[in-house]
Design an enzyme around this catalytic site. Structure first.
Site, mmCIF file in Angstrom:
data_model
loop_
_atom_site.group_PDB
_atom_site.id
_atom_site.type_symbol
_atom_site.label_atom_id
_atom_site.label_comp_id
_atom_site.label_asym_id
_atom_site.label_seq_id
_atom_site.Cartn_x
_atom_site.Cartn_y
_atom_site.Cartn_z
ATOM 1 N N GLY A 180 0.822 -1.210 0.000
ATOM 2 C CA GLY A 180 0.000 0.000 0.000
ATOM 3 C C GLY A 180 0.849 1.250 0.000
ATOM 4 N N ASP A 181 1.964 1.210 0.722
ATOM 5 C CA ASP A 181 2.907 2.333 0.744
ATOM 6 C C ASP A 181 3.804 2.331 -0.489
ATOM 7 O OD1 ASP A 181 2.581 3.841 3.268
ATOM 8 O OD2 ASP A 181 2.999 1.919 4.204
#
Length: 707
Positions: A180-181
């Site tokens: 996600g990052d």
């Protein structure tokens, strides 16, 4: 990591990194790995990841967390308190010099600090401002979750990837790495480079926004189109594929292997390796759609065969035959010859030369002509304060220095330069160019054009510095020499080493040493933009090249001589002080420039008059020679500056407020209009004509007048 250059493909790019943890630091890590100057801006506590661990046994003070080391190699650190007036001012000064700002705060944080994109763009219009947020920035669409905090696990859950991962619908599973990052950071890298391309072409930056939630939706693109095409809601499917078989993980004696069969030809190759040739044409499995319809049976059949062999044995049988690979642990990856051949593990030097370096995952991007620079030690917090926060580092070029530099720029008319540099072994290189021009005074930038066909083109592209030598009129032979392909140019030329060891030709009218700022592809030429780091001037006249011939530009002294002997003569001056012009008030309330009239008029008598008015004049060059079309009287006007207060019946007027409509003399009015226009461009010339029409002779070096 092997590297033939320490520059990197992004050398010259300055990035201010306000981000913390993973998404922003991963984005800026990608930029720093390829040579960008990334300056971490950290508060008193520093990037949160400095304290996240893990820590090695040889770090009892817990100074170097693995999380921080991996993501922040090759960066610099400046410690600022953005809540203070001083911290904000220092940050704005840095932002004025930056190409990119990256931050991953929640919306409104920078606005509350008074450091919004809009306010920073006012001082740096070309700035690319990159914001990574959990749910995006309101500028590009305000999410109902805009103010929710978000980390990787939230993005994975809401963005769909966790709902697609796991052994079954009852066991959704987070992807191991912080995708996600990381994926949001990668997307932002693309956004930054795209926005920089526009900024380089137009001089205008922009706000770039990536939401972690949005990035995950993009990553889960298959679920989107499946839902549209057939109304399904895909869920976790373990290691299988929804419509391909055999596809996924299959057991081996000592672990698992991945097999991905898409084409029918690969299926037949697999059955041959399994020595089950008849299955290759079996109607149940011969086509992609048939294999999909019988996927459970087929995957079970392949599993029975694979678990009879070790991963190494399966690699021998299937490697290079079908899409295949063993399921690796990090220990397997470290030992894999691919990892070594591709240099995918790199050592980051420890600040203690006696300590073991850190080993991290290398940057996977490779460029044929721009090798990766070797990674540098991550910064201690505030380690680079002195470099970036000292007064000298933040002050912009002064007005006086701009004038000096503009005067040095103006030594070049339309003519000839020799551009020099050194190749990597120190050998001086140079060529004659007629394409040098000043670009900007603040920052001080120059550009030259280098033909791609030039023998030295690659040397100039690779060099960090170059020098521009503006030739004087007695250097025609030097120009011809450097226009040739003669190998011993520097052996038979008079030159010396200047700043940054750049070769400077003796006798040049001016020289500029530049650090390379940017390269731009321009058809059959490369445009090379440099930042002036040192310059010098010498007396003389320029060598100019026009339609295949050299010529020099002088002062047209005969014009002055003829005018001064014509009888009715006016000697005047356009004099300024701090961008204000001095005008004399006539009895009828009209205005004129300071002047002396009559046969006894001279430049010296004009100086004496200004001195009697308690002004200290410096009249530096001839500006105009006029002949009144009716009276046949001549006027000679000089340019200069004065120091002191305006005398009685005189006044200083800002350039934009000069009362041209009250200048009685049409000749003086047109002269002042021309001066105001030329002042904006920093380029002056001698006017010859009458009050309505004439010729401007552009000059670059002015000899002291004898009149």
């Amino acid at each position: 990591m092997n590297s033939t250059s320490e520059a990197g493909i992004l050398k010259g790019l300055r990035v201010l990194d306000l981000s913390r943890m993973l998404s922003g630091p991963y984005c800026t890590m990608m930029l720093a790995d390829h040579g960008a100057e990334v300056i971490k801006i950290e508060s008193a506590g520093g990037d949160t990841s400095r304290n996240n661990g893990p820590f090695r046994d040889d770090d009892p003070d817990h100074e170097w967390a693995g999380y921080f080391v991996s993501l922040n190699r090759s960066k610099k650190s400046v410690q600022l308190d953005l809540k203070t007036r001083e911290g904000k001012a220092a940050f704005r000064a840095l932002a004025a010099t930056a190409d990119v700002i990256v931050e991953n705060f929640r919306p409104g944080v920078m606005e509350r600090l008074g450091l919004s994109y809009e306010s920073l763009a006012e001082i740096n219009p070309r700035l690319v401002y990159a914001a990574i947020r959990g749910f995006g920035d309101p500028r590009s669409g305000e999410s109902p979750y805009a103010n929710w905090p978000s980390y990787d696990v939230v993005a994975q859950a809401m963005g769909g990837i966790m709902g697609l991962t796991g052994p079954d619908a009852q066991t959704p599973t987070k992807v191991g790495p912080g995708i996600g990052d990381v994926f949001a950071g990668l997307m932002m890298c693309f956004g930054i480079m795209a926005a920089l391309r526009v900024a380089e072409a137009t001089g205008k930056g922009q706000f770039v926004d990536v939401a972690m939630y949005d990035a995950m939706i993009s990553l889960c693109e298959r679920a989107v189109y499946l839902h549209d095409f057939n109304g399904s809601v895909p869920g976790p499917e373990g290691n299988d594929h929804p419509f391909l078989a055999p596809f996924g993980l299959f057991p081996a004696k000592d672990g698992d292997v991945a097999i991905g069969i898409v084409d029918d030809a690969f299926w037949r190759a697999l059955t041959k390796a399994m020595e089950l040739h008849e299955l290759g044409n079996d109607a149940r499995y011969a086509t992609r759609s048939a294999r999909s319809a019988n996927s459970k049976e087929l995957n079970a059949l392949v599993s029975v065969w694979t678990k009879s062999f070790t991963k190494a044995e399966l690699s021998q049988k299937l490697g290079g035959v079908i899409p295949f690979g063993p399921l690796n642990t990090i220990a397997d990856i470290v030992a894999d010859p691919h990892t070594s051949a591709r240099e995918m593990l790199v050592d980051v030097p420890h600040p203690d030369p006696n300590a073991r370096p850190w080993k991290v995952a290398a940057n996977p991007l490779r460029f044929s002509a721009s090798p990766l620079p070797a990674p540098k030690t991550p910064p201690r917090m505030g380690a680079d304060n002195n470099e970036f926060l000292t007064t000298s580092a933040l002050i912009q070029i002064s007005i006086d220095k701009q004038r000096e530099l503009r005067d040095a720029f103006s030594t070049f008319a339309t003519g000839v330069t020799v551009v020099t540099t050194r190749q990597s072994d120190g050998t001086p290189r140079g060529f004659t160019a007629n394409s040098f021009t000043s670009v900007s005074l603040d920052p001080p930038l120059l550009l030259i054009c280098v033909a791609k066909s030039a023998l030295s083109c690659d040397v100039f592209i690779a060099s960090d510095h170059f020098a521009i030598n503006v030739l004087s009129e007695d250097q025609k032979a030097t120009s011809g020499l450097f226009a040739s392909q003669q190998a011993d140019k520097f052996e038979i030329s008079d030159w010396h080493s200047g700043t940054s060891n750049m070769p400077l030709l003796d006798g040049s009218l001016a020289s500029f040493v530049c650090s390379k700022e940017k390269l731009i592809d321009a058809g059959d030429h490369i445009i090379l933009i440099g930042r002036v780091v040192d310059f010098a001037e010498n007396d003389g006249s320029p060598l100019v090249y026009f339609k295949g011939n050299y010529f020099s530009v002088g002062l047209e002294e005969q014009l002055v001589s003829a005018a001064s002997h014509s009888g009715d003569l006016t000697i005047g001056a356009i004099v300024q002080q701090d961008q204000k012009l001095l005008l004399v008030v006539e009895p009828d309330s009209s205005f004129t420039v300071p002047k002396i009239c009559g046969k006894s008029a001279s430049l010296e008598s004009l100086r004496d008059q200004l001195r009697r008015d308690n002004l200290n004049p410096v009249l530096d060059f001839l500006y105009a020679v006029y002949q009144d079309s009716e009276t046949r009287a001549h006027g000679i006007f000089y340019h200069g500056t004065v120091k002191g207060d305006a005398p009685e019946r005189s006044a200083f007027f800002p350039l934009k407020d000069v009362p041209l409509e009250k200048i009685k003399s049409q000749a003086e009015r047109s002269m002042l209009k021309r001066y105001i226009s030329e002042f904006r461009h920093g380029s002056f010339g001698i006017y010859q004509g009458d009050e309505t029409k004439g010729t401007v002779h552009h000059v670059t070096k002015v000899e002291p007048s004898r009149h």
